[in-house]
Design an enzyme around this catalytic site. Structure first.
Site, short mmCIF file in Angstrom:
data_model
loop_
_atom_site.label_atom_id
_atom_site.label_comp_id
_atom_site.label_asym_id
_atom_site.label_seq_id
_atom_site.Cartn_x
_atom_site.Cartn_y
_atom_site.Cartn_z
N SER A 61 0.84 -1.21 0.00
CA SER A 61 0.00 0.00 0.00
C SER A 61 0.87 1.25 0.00
CB SER A 61 -0.95 0.00 1.21
OG SER A 61 -0.24 -0.19 2.42
N ASN A 88 -2.65 -2.82 12.89
CA ASN A 88 -4.10 -2.62 12.77
C ASN A 88 -4.57 -1.36 13.50
OD1 ASN A 88 -3.93 -4.96 11.39
ND2 ASN A 88 -4.88 -6.25 12.96
N LYS A 114 -16.12 29.36 -29.93
CA LYS A 114 -16.47 28.71 -28.68
C LYS A 114 -15.69 29.25 -27.48
CE LYS A 114 -18.41 25.17 -28.02
NZ LYS A 114 -18.82 23.86 -28.45
N GLU A 153 -17.80 22.28 -15.89
CA GLU A 153 -18.18 20.95 -16.40
C GLU A 153 -17.39 19.85 -15.70
OE1 GLU A 153 -18.26 20.65 -20.73
OE2 GLU A 153 -18.88 22.74 -20.83
N TYR A 202 -9.93 -6.74 11.83
CA TYR A 202 -9.26 -6.24 10.63
C TYR A 202 -9.24 -7.30 9.52
CZ TYR A 202 -5.76 -4.50 7.40
OH TYR A 202 -5.13 -4.08 6.26
N GLN A 231 -7.55 -2.21 3.41
CA GLN A 231 -6.50 -1.40 2.80
C GLN A 231 -7.07 -0.58 1.63
OE1 GLN A 231 -2.32 -2.79 2.58
NE2 GLN A 231 -2.67 -2.93 0.37
N LYS A 265 -8.16 3.53 1.67
CA LYS A 265 -7.36 4.75 1.51
C LYS A 265 -7.53 5.42 0.16
CE LYS A 265 -4.47 2.77 4.69
NZ LYS A 265 -5.34 1.64 4.41
N1 ARG Z 1 -1.36 -1.50 4.86
C1 ARG Z 1 -2.37 -1.97 5.74
C2 ARG Z 1 -3.68 -1.20 5.50
O1 ARG Z 1 -3.61 -0.21 4.84
C3 ARG Z 1 -1.95 -1.77 7.15
C4 ARG Z 1 -2.53 -2.73 8.12
C5 ARG Z 1 -2.03 -4.11 7.85
N2 ARG Z 1 -2.36 -5.01 8.90
C6 ARG Z 1 -2.24 -6.31 8.73
N3 ARG Z 1 -2.55 -7.06 9.72
N4 ARG Z 1 -1.90 -6.80 7.58
O2 ARG Z 1 -4.73 -1.57 5.90
#
Ligand code: ARG
Length: 459
Positions: free
Chosen positions: A22, A109, A282, A289, A316, A321, A324
């Protein structure tokens, strides 16, 4: 080498690694990650979980990393699994043993949830500031056009005369609600998940309140499972952003219409319009827009977030992920839209004459004509019928209500007198709508004052 390599007999496949990482999108949280780690280390030292000597090393190591990233001396290695792993590995490389103690009583997490909340807390504040700026621009334009008459529409048909200032102040009401919504959302973003650890809390004698205060969180989350798996705050922020985009898109749509030859109510500054590569005449409202178009994209972000979360068991899951890119895109898009939209609006010329001319045709004072008769004692339904007949007469003869001779008016209803012409002038129609929230210049001035007060009250 991964930080978790001990458990594994093989290196991660490069294809798995590039799919899994990520870092390309969570790198923007490096400052928050460092800030949260520093607070965590201080708390660990204060509670005796690590020595104050180790904490000192961690803090100065983190400071150095922050400085080096900011100054471009340390590039983030895209091979790392995420920003959290990158910074921890870098710290350990720099300070050795003490760096390995930072992750005590913590998990990625709760770390990622904390970083994201810190990041979005700041983003929410900067969006609020931009929307406030937009309100300021709208209010000052509304002040200049308290008396500018334009047609007000329903069903996109000319309905009743309004002032342009009144029309703009409608948007100020919407954007003030957007600020309010962001503010409330910020309160729910500003809850600290650190100390939830992987999912169940920790056996170490941590002090979550201390970490929370250090990071200026309003409170700490009450349940560790929720702390690591709640992404409501992302969804809520994307929803607030979507609503603000919807408002911006409606205003964009109006600006697009108004700048067409059919309306010609406004003219965009050359610096905020574009031409055509083939049609020399134009002048396109591309900014407006694009804002309208990007609204769809932000709705997509909101839907993506809702869908990612809908089937996830506690706590989790890696699916999260995906939060984001969607929430960052929503926030970035609104920021980009506002950044271009505000100066476009500021530099927009209002063509008052054309607005007035459009208001003069289309019988938008027909309601006022009926109201005139009602004030002379005629029942509203009877007055409505007479005015309907008079509009039909005008349509047939190609004239407007003001041009019907008094004799003809009297033939339709004995209550008409010469003062009718003054009563149905556009100025009278607008000035008379002085009810609270109405379109009269006085009422618009009151609305402006209220909006200014509301803006001052927002932090
Ligand atoms: N890169 C992960 C995210 O954005 C961070 C958390 C990862 N945690 C794990 N147990 N793999 O969610």
């Amino acid at each position: 080498m991964k930080l978790w390599a001990g458990r594994f007999a093989k290196e991660t496949d490069s294809r798995a690694n590039s799919f899994n990482t990520s870092l390309p999108f969570d790198r923007r949280m490096f400052a928050q990650d460092i800030e949260a780690s520093a607070a965590h280390a201080e708390m660990l030292a204060a509670t005796g979980v690590i020595s104050s000597d180790d904490a000192k090393k961690i803090l100065s190591g983190l400071e150095g990393i922050l400085r080096d990233i900011t100054e471009g001396k340390l590039t983030l290695d895209n091979d790392a699994e995420d920003i959290h792993m990158f910074i921890e590995a870098e710290l350990t490389a720099r300070i050795g043993d003490a760096g390995k103690r930072l992750h005590t009583a913590r998990s990625r997490n709760d770390q990622v949830a904390a970083d994201l909340r810190l990041y979005l807390r700041d983003e929410t504040d900067s969006l609020k500031a931009l929307i406030k700026e937009l309100c300021g621009t709208l209010i000052s334009k509304a002040g200049e056009h308290k008396e500018t008459i334009m047609p007000g529409y329903t069903h996109l048909q000319r309905a009743q005369p309004v002032t342009f200032g009144h029309h703009l102040m409608a948007y100020v009401s919407m954007f003030l609600r957007d600020i309010e919504r962001l503010d409330e959302c910020r309160g729910r973003i500003n809850v600290m998940p650190l100390g939830s650890c992987a999912l169940a809390g920790t056996t170490y004698p941590i002090d979550r309140q201390l970490t929370g205060e250090r990071l200026k969180f309003g409170s700490v989350c009450a349940n560790s499972l929720d702390g690591v798996s709640d992404r409501d705050f992302c969804i809520e922020l994307a929803a607030c952003v979507s609503i603000a985009m919807m408002h911006l898109s409606r205003l964009s749509e109006e600006i697009i219409l108004w700048s067409s030859w059919e309306f010609k109510f406004v003219e965009l500054d050359d610096a905020f319009s574009t031409g055509s590569s083939i049609m020399p005449q134009k002048k396109n409202a591309d900014i407006a827009e694009l804002v309208r178009g990007k609204t769809g994209r932000v709705y997509g972000d909101l839907m993506a977030l809702l869908t990612v979360m809908k089937g996830l068991p506690l706590a989790y899951n890696k699916d999260m992920q995906e939060d984001k890119e969607a929430v960052f895109d929503a926030v970035d898009t609104l920021r980009d839209c506002l950044t271009a939209f505000i100066p476009m609006l500021e530099t927009m010329t209002v063509l008052c004459e054309n607005m007035r001319n459009a208001a003069a045709r289309g019988f938008i004072n027909a309601t006022d004509l009926a109201d005139y008769l009602v004030k002379k004692g005629v029942a509203f339904r009877d007055a409505y019928k007479v005015c309907g007949e008079l509009v039909a007469l005008c349509v047939r003869d190609g004239i407007i209500l003001e041009e019907i001779p008094i004799e003809t008016l009297k033939e339709h209803c004995g209550a008409f007198e010469k003062d009718v012409y003054g009563a149905i002038s556009l100025e009278s129609c607008v000035n008379a709508r002085n009810s609270e929230g109405g379109t009269s210049p006085l009422s618009v001035a009151r609305q402006i004052q209220l909006a200014k007060n509301a803006l001052e009250e927002t932090k």
